[in-house]
Design an enzyme around this catalytic site. Structure first.
Site, mmCIF file in Angstrom:
data_model
loop_
_atom_site.group_PDB
_atom_site.id
_atom_site.type_symbol
_atom_site.label_atom_id
_atom_site.label_comp_id
_atom_site.label_asym_id
_atom_site.label_seq_id
_atom_site.Cartn_x
_atom_site.Cartn_y
_atom_site.Cartn_z
ATOM 1 N N ALA A 79 0.850 -1.200 0.000
ATOM 2 C CA ALA A 79 0.000 0.000 0.000
ATOM 3 C C ALA A 79 0.877 1.238 0.000
ATOM 4 C CB ALA A 79 -0.917 0.026 1.225
ATOM 5 N N GLN A 121 0.686 3.725 1.862
ATOM 6 C CA GLN A 121 0.986 4.224 3.200
ATOM 7 C C GLN A 121 1.927 3.313 3.986
ATOM 8 O OE1 GLN A 121 -3.233 3.421 4.828
ATOM 9 N NE2 GLN A 121 -2.021 3.817 6.624
ATOM 10 N N TYR A 122 2.293 2.154 3.440
ATOM 11 C CA TYR A 122 3.211 1.262 4.146
ATOM 12 C C TYR A 122 4.620 1.813 4.061
ATOM 13 C CZ TYR A 122 -0.445 -2.394 3.963
ATOM 14 O OH TYR A 122 -1.594 -3.130 4.086
ATOM 15 N N PRO A 123 5.400 1.717 5.111
ATOM 16 C CA PRO A 123 5.235 0.829 6.249
ATOM 17 C C PRO A 123 4.385 1.449 7.354
ATOM 18 C CG PRO A 123 7.334 1.934 6.438
ATOM 19 C CD PRO A 123 6.703 2.403 5.150
ATOM 20 N N GLY A 130 5.375 4.911 1.863
ATOM 21 C CA GLY A 130 5.830 4.619 0.505
ATOM 22 C C GLY A 130 7.119 3.825 0.461
#
Length: 181
Positions: free
Chosen positions: A106, A108-110, A121
């Protein structure tokens, strides 16, 4: 390369990714075993790679391994999060040696990220760097990534965030793009 398919009614009654928001069409697509434009029956075992079954995703041309590689905590600030080198080892083992082809990530990861040593990112960057470093043919992996939900989900932000994911992943396309609510 891939057709963009409507997977349900969109936000504010608008369909996502083209198609129609007509309920009859959506119902017909879910009740027919093979629909117009379909590549085969839903969940059909298409092949076995190194002992791992690969199944058709819906009626699409996307074929995914029964197991996927989740990446939420990769390179995060979590005390036991895997670093970049260990993430490369996970990808080597799962994708190159064990027949897994599905990578779930995703924008927004981590999680967690602190904005300094771990940035949103970064997980997509690791995956993109791994594919480039290992010279993995893009067709050998199925990438599923997500846009962060809430008020962020607007047509403009969907395009912007998808473009950001494409850049971080160093790829021309995303196989499955989801809303991470």
């Amino acid at each position: 390369r891939r057709k963009m398919l409507q997977v349900g009614g969109g936000m504010f009654g608008l369909p996502f990714f083209g198609g129609s928001s007509n309920d009859n069409q959506a119902q017909a697509a879910t009740t027919n075993k093979k629909t117009l434009g379909s590549r085969g029956p839903t969940n059909e075992v298409v092949k076995v790679v190194q002992g791992m079954k690969h199944r058709r995703l819906g009626g699409s041309d996307i074929v995914v391994s029964e197991l996927g590689l989740g990446t939420q905590r990769w390179v995060s600030t979590d005390f036991n999060a895997p670093n970049r080198d260990l993430c490369f080892q996970f990808l080597d083992e799962a994708i190159l040696k064990r027949g897994v082809n599905l990578i779930d990530t995703a924008e927004q990861y981590p999680i967690p990220s602190d904005g300094r040593s771990a940035l949103e990112g970064d997980t997509e960057r690791v995956i993109g760097d791994w594919m480039k470093d290992r010279k993995v043919p893009r067709s050998n992996v199925v990438i599923s990534t997500k846009i962060t939900g809430g008020r962020n989900v607007t047509p403009k932000n969907i395009r912007k965030d998808c473009d950001g994911s494409l850049q971080r992943l160093q790829t021309e396309y995303i196989d499955v793009y989801l809303l991470h609510w």
